[in-house]
Design a protein around this motif. Structure first.
Motif, mmCIF file in Angstrom:
data_model
loop_
_atom_site.group_PDB
_atom_site.id
_atom_site.type_symbol
_atom_site.label_atom_id
_atom_site.label_comp_id
_atom_site.label_asym_id
_atom_site.label_seq_id
_atom_site.Cartn_x
_atom_site.Cartn_y
_atom_site.Cartn_z
ATOM 1 N N ASP A 1 0.914 -1.340 0.107
ATOM 2 C CA ASP A 1 0.038 -0.199 -0.021
ATOM 3 C C ASP A 1 0.882 1.195 0.117
ATOM 4 O OD1 ASP A 1 -2.471 -1.439 0.218
ATOM 5 O OD2 ASP A 1 -2.348 -1.564 2.384
ATOM 6 N N PHE A 2 0.412 2.238 -0.753
ATOM 7 C CA PHE A 2 1.141 3.558 -0.614
ATOM 8 C C PHE A 2 1.020 4.184 0.813
ATOM 9 C CE2 PHE A 2 1.569 8.060 -1.424
ATOM 10 C CZ PHE A 2 2.742 7.954 -2.404
ATOM 11 N N PRO A 3 2.256 4.489 1.158
ATOM 12 C CA PRO A 3 2.280 4.972 2.652
ATOM 13 C C PRO A 3 2.018 6.550 2.747
ATOM 14 C CG PRO A 3 4.521 4.889 1.773
ATOM 15 C CD PRO A 3 3.737 4.431 0.598
ATOM 16 N N THR A 4 0.602 6.571 2.697
ATOM 17 C CA THR A 4 0.144 8.004 2.567
ATOM 18 C C THR A 4 0.339 8.686 3.785
ATOM 19 O OG1 THR A 4 -1.701 7.272 1.339
ATOM 20 C CG2 THR A 4 -1.939 9.181 2.710
ATOM 21 N N ALA A 5 0.617 8.163 4.965
ATOM 22 C CA ALA A 5 0.628 8.967 6.276
ATOM 23 C C ALA A 5 2.323 9.461 6.102
ATOM 24 C CB ALA A 5 0.506 8.076 7.493
ATOM 25 N N GLU A 6 3.207 8.726 5.603
ATOM 26 C CA GLU A 6 4.577 9.175 5.783
ATOM 27 C C GLU A 6 4.725 10.304 4.647
ATOM 28 O OE1 GLU A 6 7.084 5.997 4.532
ATOM 29 O OE2 GLU A 6 6.068 4.487 6.063
ATOM 30 N N ALA A 7 3.943 10.196 3.383
ATOM 31 C CA ALA A 7 4.048 11.299 2.535
ATOM 32 C C ALA A 7 3.540 12.720 3.243
ATOM 33 C CB ALA A 7 3.391 10.992 1.318
ATOM 34 N N ALA A 8 2.154 12.470 3.633
ATOM 35 C CA ALA A 8 1.721 13.670 4.493
ATOM 36 C C ALA A 8 2.344 14.283 5.386
ATOM 37 C CB ALA A 8 0.118 13.113 4.992
ATOM 38 N N ALA A 9 3.403 13.415 6.327
ATOM 39 C CA ALA A 9 4.038 13.923 7.410
ATOM 40 C C ALA A 9 5.203 14.669 6.613
ATOM 41 C CB ALA A 9 4.867 12.756 8.141
ATOM 42 N N ILE A 10 5.849 14.478 5.594
ATOM 43 C CA ILE A 10 6.873 15.281 5.183
ATOM 44 C C ILE A 10 6.142 16.536 4.464
ATOM 45 C CG2 ILE A 10 8.236 15.470 2.830
ATOM 46 C CD1 ILE A 10 8.643 12.272 3.110
ATOM 47 N N ALA A 11 5.073 16.730 3.842
ATOM 48 C CA ALA A 11 4.415 17.715 3.378
ATOM 49 C C ALA A 11 3.780 18.727 4.556
ATOM 50 C CB ALA A 11 3.247 17.427 2.526
ATOM 51 N N ASN A 12 3.640 18.099 5.597
ATOM 52 C CA ASN A 12 3.188 18.852 6.802
ATOM 53 C C ASN A 12 4.206 19.540 7.629
ATOM 54 O OD1 ASN A 12 0.460 18.158 6.181
ATOM 55 N ND2 ASN A 12 0.455 16.480 7.621
ATOM 56 N N ARG A 13 5.459 18.967 7.494
ATOM 57 C CA ARG A 13 6.530 19.688 8.290
ATOM 58 C C ARG A 13 7.255 20.669 7.491
ATOM 59 N NH1 ARG A 13 8.975 14.275 8.050
ATOM 60 N NH2 ARG A 13 10.628 14.138 6.624
ATOM 61 N N ILE A 14 6.959 20.662 6.266
ATOM 62 C CA ILE A 14 7.781 21.908 5.458
ATOM 63 C C ILE A 14 7.107 23.055 5.816
ATOM 64 C CG2 ILE A 14 7.953 22.568 2.866
ATOM 65 C CD1 ILE A 14 7.860 19.571 2.008
ATOM 66 N N GLN A 15 7.824 24.188 5.961
ATOM 67 C CA GLN A 15 7.865 25.488 6.433
ATOM 68 C C GLN A 15 7.672 26.330 5.292
ATOM 69 O OE1 GLN A 15 9.636 27.008 10.074
ATOM 70 N NE2 GLN A 15 10.195 24.970 10.629
ATOM 71 N N LEU A 16 6.430 27.018 5.074
ATOM 72 C CA LEU A 16 6.378 27.977 4.137
ATOM 73 C C LEU A 16 6.935 29.407 4.628
ATOM 74 C CD1 LEU A 16 2.583 27.637 3.239
ATOM 75 C CD2 LEU A 16 4.611 27.191 1.573
ATOM 76 N N PRO A 17 7.693 30.029 3.812
ATOM 77 C CA PRO A 17 8.363 31.431 4.146
ATOM 78 C C PRO A 17 7.423 32.486 4.686
ATOM 79 C CG PRO A 17 8.162 31.380 1.821
ATOM 80 C CD PRO A 17 7.718 30.043 2.081
ATOM 81 N N VAL A 18 7.866 33.064 5.431
ATOM 82 C CA VAL A 18 6.869 34.384 6.028
ATOM 83 C C VAL A 18 7.690 35.579 5.763
ATOM 84 C CG1 VAL A 18 6.007 35.125 8.191
ATOM 85 C CG2 VAL A 18 6.098 32.794 7.951
#
Length: 449
Positions: free
Chosen positions: A21-38
């Motif tokens: 199965d595609f590890p959706t949670a692992e991919a989401a964790a990466i996307a969620n920890r990326i910080q957008l610039p301010v």
């Protein structure tokens, strides 16, 4: 074979087999920890500084002044309103800046190589060196962005394009310096060596956003993410069809999200890299890793490529919900050779829709048949829910070495409706295939006559 060894094999085989199965949670964790610039609230409009969007005036000084004002104010937003802004030379970022190119605005760079001197520290096909400045260059910056609905035009189709036929001596010199560990300060290129600059390069940067812009006519690679981390690339589009116009090249990059991108490139759409040969292997502490590619439309040479410059290693790559919108030579292409070393592992591809390609899925450890002594380790590659209408050459290719086999490849729910060659599986072990159809699906067997 004793019982303990047999039990170990069964357990190992089962643990690999279960990870389909595609590890959706692992991919989401990466996307969620990326910080957008301010960014600070300070804004500067280049027109108010004297810039003219008349496609003729050289506006380099006004963009430089805008960057200097942002630096003085500890950051801000540079607004580029509607118009065509000729810029004869590079734009060099400072930290905490958003370059906002508004709808109807275009930054059009000159194609005079002398405008991109003096040399800057950069990289060329996996080797660190001093060369022409990338047209947009950020070095050791944090909190930076290029946004808006405007266009960046690299004007790469004339003078820069002519460099391709003359680059071989410079290219080979760079590779010899790599192999011989020549000190970085002695790796000076630029005039006379014909190594084209990247359109946009973020080098040793953090918290990066590139959103909604259009990229056209790059001299070389379009968007190079070099030794950078916490990166979001989304909603951008391309029409860049010159030589080596890769769309996005993460190299020694970490925590990268690429989403909702419409590619149209003269080369690879996404090419994940990690340094070349001796130099790359010396940087094994900084592989390219934790890269999420989702909801993209592929068009060009190849969709997602890993390699061939990958000597520091590539790991934890997640590709999901992507499709082709035009010609593509190969869908997923994993390529390395016996000059590279390093590793490629933990690669997940799910829900990929391909139309007509030359090869659908291609993994080779013997790219161009080059090299010796440094065979790469390729393992743990998972393909699931992939469809392809036609492969004019091969459906699935896996090519390892007898003494260095590719290991642990999972193919689950793959349908290639037509292929000249269905499957080539050479020097690989533990290749698991579940619900794989190449060509016309077989039905119940016919009755004897």
């Amino acid at each position: 074979m004793n019982f303990r060894y047999l039990l170990f094999l069964v357990i190992s085989f089962t643990s690999f087999a279960q990870k389909t199965d595609f590890p959706t949670a692992e991919a989401a964790a990466i996307a969620n920890r990326i910080q957008l610039p301010v960014f600070p609230s300070y804004q500067v409009n280049v027109v108010k500084l004297g810039a003219k969007g008349d496609s003729v005036t050289n506006n380099k000084a006004f963009f430089d002044k805008a960057m200097a004002l942002c630096k003085k104010n500890k950051g801000g937003t540079i607004i580029v309103p509607k118009g065509i802004y000729k810029v004869n030379g590079p734009i060099h970022f400072v930290s905490n800046v958003n370059l906002k190119i508004e709808k109807g605005a275009k930054i059009k760079f000159s194609d005079n190589p002398k405008d991109y001197l003096p040399l800057v520290l950069t990289s060329w096909e996996g080797t660190m060196l001093y060369n022409y400045s990338p047209l947009i260059y950020a070095y050791e910056c944090s909190n930076i962005a290029i946004t808006g609905e405007g266009t960046i035009d690299g004007e790469g189709g004339t003078a820069w394009k002519s460099f391709k036929a003359k680059e071989n001596d410079g290219k080979m010199r760079s590779r010899e310096m790599n192999h011989n560990s020549v000190p970085l300060n002695d790796r000076k290129f630029g005039e006379g060596y014909f190594l084209r600059p990247q359109l946009i390069q973020f080098f040793n940067c953090k918290n990066i956003l590139v959103e909604n812009i259009r990229i056209e006519n790059s001299p070389f690679w379009c968007l190079h993410l070099l030794k950078s981390e916490s990166i979001t690339i989304r909603g951008i589009s391309y029409k860049s069809l010159n030589y080596n116009n890769d769309g996005i090249d993460p190299e020694y990059a970490k925590d990268v999200l690429i989403e909702n991108v419409n590619f149209d490139n003269g080369d690879d759409n996404v090419a994940i890299k990690a340094g070349r040969d001796h130099e790359g292997r010396a940087n094994s502490a900084t592989p390219s890793e934790n890269i999420v590619i989702r909801n993209c439309n592929f068009k060009g040479l190849h969709g997602v490529v890993l390699g061939s410059e990958m000597s520091a290693g590539i790991q934890n790559v997640y590709v999901e919900n992507c499709k082709t919108i035009g010609y593509l030579k190969r869908g997923i292409y994993i390529k390395t050779n016996a000059d590279r070393g390093g590793f490629i592992k933990n690669i997940f591809v799910n829900n990929l829709q391909l139309d007509e390609v030359e090869d659908c899925l291609y993994i080779t450890a013997n790219y161009h048949g080059e090299g010796s002594g440094f065979q790469s380790d390729i393992s743990n590659v998972y393909f699931s829910n992939i469809s392809c209408n036609k492969a004019t050459e091969s459906g699935i290719v896996i090519q390892g070495f007898p003494e260095k086999k590719i290991r642990n490849i999972s193919l689950n729910n793959i349908e290639i409706k037509s292929a000249k060659n269905a499957l080539s599986n050479e020097n690989a072990e533990n290749v698991l295939m579940t619900d794989v159809f190449i060509g016309q699906r077989a039905t119940v067997p016919s009755a004897a006559k």
